[in-house]
Design a protein around this motif. Structure first.
Motif, PDB file in Angstrom:
ATOM      1  N   PRO A   1       0.793  -1.233   0.000  1.00  0.00           N
ATOM      2  CA  PRO A   1       0.000   0.000   0.000  1.00  0.00           C
ATOM      3  C   PRO A   1       0.824   1.282   0.000  1.00  0.00           C
ATOM      4  N   ALA A   2       2.112   1.178   0.285  1.00  0.00           N
ATOM      5  CA  ALA A   2       2.944   2.381   0.309  1.00  0.00           C
ATOM      6  C   ALA A   2       3.286   2.870  -1.097  1.00  0.00           C
ATOM      7  N   ARG A   3       3.117   2.005  -2.086  1.00  0.00           N
ATOM      8  CA  ARG A   3       3.461   2.383  -3.454  1.00  0.00           C
ATOM      9  C   ARG A   3       2.234   2.918  -4.174  1.00  0.00           C
ATOM     10  N   LEU A   4       2.237   4.219  -4.430  1.00  0.00           N
ATOM     11  CA  LEU A   4       1.108   4.875  -5.095  1.00  0.00           C
ATOM     12  C   LEU A   4       1.404   5.100  -6.572  1.00  0.00           C
ATOM     13  N   TYR A   5       0.397   4.898  -7.385  1.00  0.00           N
ATOM     14  CA  TYR A   5       0.468   5.217  -8.802  1.00  0.00           C
ATOM     15  C   TYR A   5      -0.474   6.385  -9.070  1.00  0.00           C
ATOM     16  N   LYS A   6      -0.246   7.075 -10.185  1.00  0.00           N
ATOM     17  CA  LYS A   6      -1.107   8.202 -10.543  1.00  0.00           C
ATOM     18  C   LYS A   6      -1.506   8.110 -12.001  1.00  0.00           C
ATOM     19  N   GLU A   7      -2.720   8.550 -12.280  1.00  0.00           N
ATOM     20  CA  GLU A   7      -3.203   8.606 -13.653  1.00  0.00           C
ATOM     21  C   GLU A   7      -4.226   9.729 -13.753  1.00  0.00           C
ATOM     22  N   SER A   8      -4.276  10.384 -14.902  1.00  0.00           N
ATOM     23  CA  SER A   8      -5.201  11.502 -15.091  1.00  0.00           C
ATOM     24  C   SER A   8      -6.440  11.049 -15.865  1.00  0.00           C
ATOM     25  N   PHE A   9      -7.562  11.696 -15.564  1.00  0.00           N
ATOM     26  CA  PHE A   9      -8.855  11.377 -16.170  1.00  0.00           C
ATOM     27  C   PHE A   9      -9.537  12.670 -16.598  1.00  0.00           C
TER      28      PHE A   9
END
Length: 264
Positions: free
Chosen positions: A34-42
């Protein structure tokens, strides 16, 4: 972010039908890490009678593949294999049909498109207030898909929409997150829509399924079975052996075990 929202406050009611609302999603793909966050735009695109929500990378991917297929069809390139394409973990489009009050998800899974219709959402408006990005917001809560969500919405943008399928509040959802912090959408920008073409709600070639079936298809077992069905492991297209291809694929599938909807 603050400047365009501030400038829009006096005109948003008259021009809402021609706007694009951009969101950033920070998410945990692997529930065991859970410490590894990903990001994506919408982007949420609004018209008078329909709204459209999708990953911007997914839209770029569809456009890139379409362009490559056209070039291949006229002999400009021999194949689309090995071409670097935009990456996304969210190959779906959400439509909100205002006339029928229906929310529809169209999902791409390997070689098949699936359609799911969602029931109305029932929110509990809590009414606490805070200012987010210059907008006065109130909060509400909902349990959806096996997650407890808190949403902050602004009546200054009087539009009952938001990211993903989250709709039905008396104002645009500016921020929404689940209790574990695994999924968090935040509004980042608002622009005029430059594309004059109407949103194309295309139902051709779609297999309509129930929501529970969609959740199973997105699970590890569902995705693994689908890859077997289309014969992905029988091909040498990757340039590596079959056993290594299976091993790498299963690692990737297990690292992406935390889908948005865990249950109905």
């Amino acid at each position: 972010f603050f400047i365009p929202l501030f400038m829009l406050q006096n005109t948003i009611g008259q021009q809402i039908h021609s706007k694009c609302f951009y969101y950033n999603l920070a998410f945990v793909a692997d529930s065991l890490n859970p410490a590894r966050l990903y990001k994506e735009s919408f982007v949420l695109i609004v018209e008078d009678s329909i709204t459209f929500f999708s990953s911007t990378n997914y839209l770029k991917l569809k456009e890139s593949i379409g362009g490559l297929e056209r070039k291949a069809s006229i002999g400009q390139i021999s194949s689309i294999g090995g071409v670097s394409l935009p990456k996304t973990g969210f190959k779906f489009i959400i439509y909100n049909l205002q006339s029928s009050s229906k929310t529809i998800q169209i999902m791409d899974l390997i070689t098949q498109k699936y359609g799911v219709e969602y029931p109305p959402l029932y929110w509990q408006i809590i009414g606490d207030t805070q200012t987010i990005a210059g907008l006065k917001c109130k909060n509400a809560s909902i349990n959806f898909g096996g997650r407890d969500y808190t949403a902050w919405f602004s009546e200054e943008i009087p539009f009952a929409e938001g990211p993903y399928i989250f709709k039905g509040l008396p104002g645009l959802i500016v921020q929404i997150y689940d209790s574990k912090g695994h999924y968090k959408w935040e509004l980042t920008n608002i622009t005029d829509r430059k594309d004059a073409r109407p949103i194309d709600y295309n139902k051709r070639g779609i297999e309509w399924i129930k929501r529970g079936e969609m959740i199973k298809l997105n699970s590890y077992d569902g995705r693994r079975s689908r890859l077997d069905e289309v014969g992905i492991f029988d091909s040498e297209w990757s340039g590596i052996g079959k056993e290594e291809l299976i091993r790498l694929t299963e690692i990737n599938l297990r690292r992406n075990n935390n889908q948005i909807e865990l249950k109905e």
